[in-house]
Write an enzyme that holds these catalytic residues in place. Structure first.
Site, mmCIF file in Angstrom:
data_model
loop_
_atom_site.group_PDB
_atom_site.id
_atom_site.type_symbol
_atom_site.label_atom_id
_atom_site.label_comp_id
_atom_site.label_asym_id
_atom_site.label_seq_id
_atom_site.Cartn_x
_atom_site.Cartn_y
_atom_site.Cartn_z
ATOM 1 N N GLY A 90 0.598 -0.541 -14.589
ATOM 2 C CA GLY A 90 0.060 -0.918 -13.286
ATOM 3 C C GLY A 90 -1.182 -1.775 -13.445
ATOM 4 O O GLY A 90 -1.687 -1.993 -14.548
ATOM 5 N N GLY A 92 -4.490 -2.338 -13.951
ATOM 6 C CA GLY A 92 -5.617 -1.525 -14.381
ATOM 7 C C GLY A 92 -6.954 -2.228 -14.330
ATOM 8 O O GLY A 92 -7.998 -1.587 -14.414
ATOM 9 N N ARG A 93 -6.931 -3.561 -14.184
ATOM 10 C CA ARG A 93 -8.198 -4.295 -14.135
ATOM 11 C C ARG A 93 -8.169 -5.417 -13.101
ATOM 12 O O ARG A 93 -9.145 -6.149 -12.952
ATOM 13 C CB ARG A 93 -8.547 -4.861 -15.521
ATOM 14 C CG ARG A 93 -7.702 -6.024 -15.937
ATOM 15 C CD ARG A 93 -8.133 -6.610 -17.273
ATOM 16 N NE ARG A 93 -7.676 -5.826 -18.396
ATOM 17 C CZ ARG A 93 -8.482 -5.189 -19.220
ATOM 18 N NH1 ARG A 93 -9.782 -5.225 -19.043
ATOM 19 N NH2 ARG A 93 -8.005 -4.506 -20.226
ATOM 20 N N LYS A 113 -8.873 -10.795 -11.381
ATOM 21 C CA LYS A 113 -8.824 -10.057 -12.643
ATOM 22 C C LYS A 113 -10.243 -9.667 -13.055
ATOM 23 O O LYS A 113 -11.144 -10.501 -13.055
ATOM 24 C CB LYS A 113 -8.176 -10.927 -13.724
ATOM 25 C CG LYS A 113 -7.707 -10.177 -14.952
ATOM 26 C CD LYS A 113 -6.804 -11.070 -15.795
ATOM 27 C CE LYS A 113 -6.199 -10.314 -16.956
ATOM 28 N NZ LYS A 113 -5.252 -11.164 -17.715
ATOM 29 N N GLY A 126 -11.724 -1.220 -16.168
ATOM 30 C CA GLY A 126 -11.287 -2.110 -15.106
ATOM 31 C C GLY A 126 -11.906 -3.493 -15.145
ATOM 32 O O GLY A 126 -11.726 -4.282 -14.215
ATOM 33 N N ASP A 252 6.066 -5.967 -19.009
ATOM 34 C CA ASP A 252 5.136 -6.026 -17.878
ATOM 35 C C ASP A 252 4.391 -7.353 -17.823
ATOM 36 O O ASP A 252 3.663 -7.614 -16.858
ATOM 37 C CB ASP A 252 4.139 -4.861 -17.935
ATOM 38 C CG ASP A 252 3.324 -4.854 -19.213
ATOM 39 O OD1 ASP A 252 3.935 -4.724 -20.291
ATOM 40 O OD2 ASP A 252 2.095 -4.975 -19.142
ATOM 41 N N ASN A 253 4.586 -8.196 -18.831
ATOM 42 C CA ASN A 253 3.984 -9.533 -18.836
ATOM 43 C C ASN A 253 5.022 -10.625 -18.589
ATOM 44 O O ASN A 253 4.753 -11.801 -18.842
ATOM 45 C CB ASN A 253 3.279 -9.796 -20.176
ATOM 46 C CG ASN A 253 2.089 -8.884 -20.386
ATOM 47 O OD1 ASN A 253 1.486 -8.410 -19.430
ATOM 48 N ND2 ASN A 253 1.744 -8.628 -21.629
ATOM 49 N N ASP A 262 0.088 -13.540 -17.726
ATOM 50 C CA ASP A 262 -0.656 -12.485 -18.421
ATOM 51 C C ASP A 262 -0.718 -12.698 -19.931
ATOM 52 O O ASP A 262 -0.335 -11.835 -20.718
ATOM 53 C CB ASP A 262 -0.031 -11.118 -18.116
ATOM 54 C CG ASP A 262 -0.876 -10.345 -17.109
ATOM 55 O OD1 ASP A 262 -1.844 -10.914 -16.587
ATOM 56 O OD2 ASP A 262 -0.563 -9.170 -16.848
#
EC number: 2.7.7.-
Length: 487
Positions: A90, A92-93, A113, A126, A252-253, A262
């Site tokens: 998810g 996170g930052r 970001k 984060g 996830d990227n 990402d």
């Protein structure tokens, strides 16, 4: 001139609800200041370059005041990291601030970001650091200038907020733009958590928003998978043709839109080395340059698995068989253009592979070779390039074949061929040592080098007299910089 506060937000992803994302307020950073902004990215939002001088831009990107119309959300997703499934991912930052519609009717996600902790931060703070934010900014805008599909970067904001990575650094934020931030990992999250109704809702959303042509197909969900596969094949063809190594191709990227996304420990090839690994955390070489195509295929199979509640598995396997032929065809056409060919011959692939083998054996600079090939008439260019090769007999055989191949093109206008080659072979490429020098200056508070580097890399195919130092071969130390995932 449109003001930042006048952007037209229409936050459709946020309206999907709390199953898909969580509302989070950005956490401010201290003493923010603008490092660099992209006029081209500003234009995507109908904003003039002068908006970069508006103090409100820094305030919004520093989290010091809410952006009118934005609804910051941390997106829920999971993914396979280095081949292993991780359900605890998810945003996170970063936060999806919202979706802006420009005058052309295009939708652009605004993603901040380094916005602070979210429910998905796990043990992290984060935050993003200045070096990684600058690297993503430079790469995003440079890839776009090269014609490689990518997320975009509007600006980087620095601060005095301390953060700890390997050493103490300073926090920064990056304002990223993309038509969508939906990843392969979004579908994996709902598949592996057995939330199949939410998975269906996500499919319907992305098809309706980004793949409306699929609605007319007998099986819209399979058609969606086919479109993602086609876009991914086209993206990988451009990565491989231009020597771009992503570095961390976790699912996830991976973007459903086939854009570069990402990326942190990325690099462009200096010497041609197909086994090059740009991420020093990648001990096994899983994401090496020559492994990117099979990894993309693997990632697509992971996405396909997540769609099996709604798409026949055999149909998905049939679609996956199309990936390599699509990639090879697109890559071959790009390489033909880089070599100055306008026609196709059956043995072109073998011809190109022979060249790459020779380049590997002699550690030839990948980008400079193709640029110099168009700098002079063909025979003269080959005589100069011969100096870079160790296997002279092998190069002479290839060069003779190349000249014969060009002769069969029947193109009388040598200048037109060279101009055509210069339009696809960049003089300027983002090398790690150039990025590192700009980052070190920025960490000292001098932002002029990163701004100049960004300006040069935004016109990679132009000669740009006076900027030739950015086109030089990298120093030996510059070829071996280790880049980590730490951001």
């Amino acid at each position: 001139m449109k003001r930042l506060s006048e952007l037209a937000f229409d936050n459709r992803f946020a309206r999907l609800g709390d199953t898909f994302s969580t509302a989070v307020t950005p956490l401010p950073i201290a003493s923010p200041r603008l490092v660099v902004a992209s006029p081209a990215a500003l234009a995507l939002l109908d904003l003039e370059p002068a908006v970069a001088d508006d103090p409100q831009l820094v305030e919004y990107c520093a989290g010091q005041c809410p952006w009118p119309g934005a609804e910051p959300r941390a997106m829920a997703y999971s993914g396979h990291q280095f081949g292993f499934y991780n359900p605890q991912l998810g945003d996170g930052r970063g936060l999806l601030l919202g979706e802006v519609i420009n005058a052309a009717g295009e939708r652009w996600d605004l993603h901040l970001k380094g916005a602070g902790k979210t429910p998905y931060s796990r043990m992290g703070d984060g935050r993003a650091v200045l070096r990684s934010s600058i690297r993503e900014f430079l790469a995003s805008e440079h890839l776009h200038a090269l014609g490689i599909p990518t997320s975009r970067a509007l600006c980087v904001t620095a601060s005095d907020t301390p953060v700890w990575r390997e050493t103490e650094e300073r926090a920064a934020t990056l304002l990223r733009l993309a038509p969508s931030h939906v990843r392969f990992g979004h579908f994996e999250f709902f598949y592996y958590s057995r939330q199949h109704e939410a998975l269906r809702q996500l499919l319907d959303y992305v098809i309706g928003e980004y793949f409306a042509d699929c609605l007319a197909q007998p099986d819209p969900y399979r058609a969606f998978f086919d479109r993602v596969l086609e876009r991914t094949a086209a993206l990988l063809a451009r990565w491989q043709a231009y020597g771009f190594c992503h570095g961390v191709m976790n699912t996830d990227n991976m973007s459903i839109l086939g854009i570069t996304f990402d990326f942190g420990p990325y690099a462009f090839l200096d010497d041609f080395d197909p086994g090059f690994v740009c991420n020093h955390s990648d001990d096994t070489g899983r994401y090496s340059f020559d492994n990117q195509v099979p990894i993309a295929h693997w990632n697509l199979s992971a996405l396909g698995q997540a769609l099996t509640p709604f798409v026949d598995k055999d149909a998905l396997l049939g679609s996956l068989k199309r990936f390599l032929p699509l990639f090879r065809g697109a890559w071959l056409e790009l390489m033909r253009r880089r070599l100055g060919f306008t026609t196709a011959e059956a043995d072109d692939r073998e011809r190109i592979q022979r060249l790459l083998q020779l380049m590997q054996g002699s550690a030839v600079d990948y980008s400079r070779f193709f640029r110099e090939l168009g700098d002079r008439p063909a025979a003269a260019a080959l005589r100069r390039l011969r100096e870079d090769f160790v296997d002279l007999a092998g190069f002479d055989a290839w060069a003779g074949d190349h000249l014969a191949r060009l002769a069969r093109e029947n193109e009388a206008d040598e200048a037109a061929r060279r101009a055509r080659m210069h339009a696809v072979n960049p003089k300027y490429i983002l090398r790690n040592y150039l990025a590192q020098q700009a980052i070190e200056a920025a960490e000292r508070g001098d932002y002029s080098p990163v701004r100049e580097l960004h300006a040069v890399l935004s016109r990679p195919f132009d000669e740009q007299p006076g900027m030739e130092r950015y086109a030089e071969r990298p120093p030996e130390w510059g070829k071996h910089l280790e880049i980590s995932c730490s951001s």
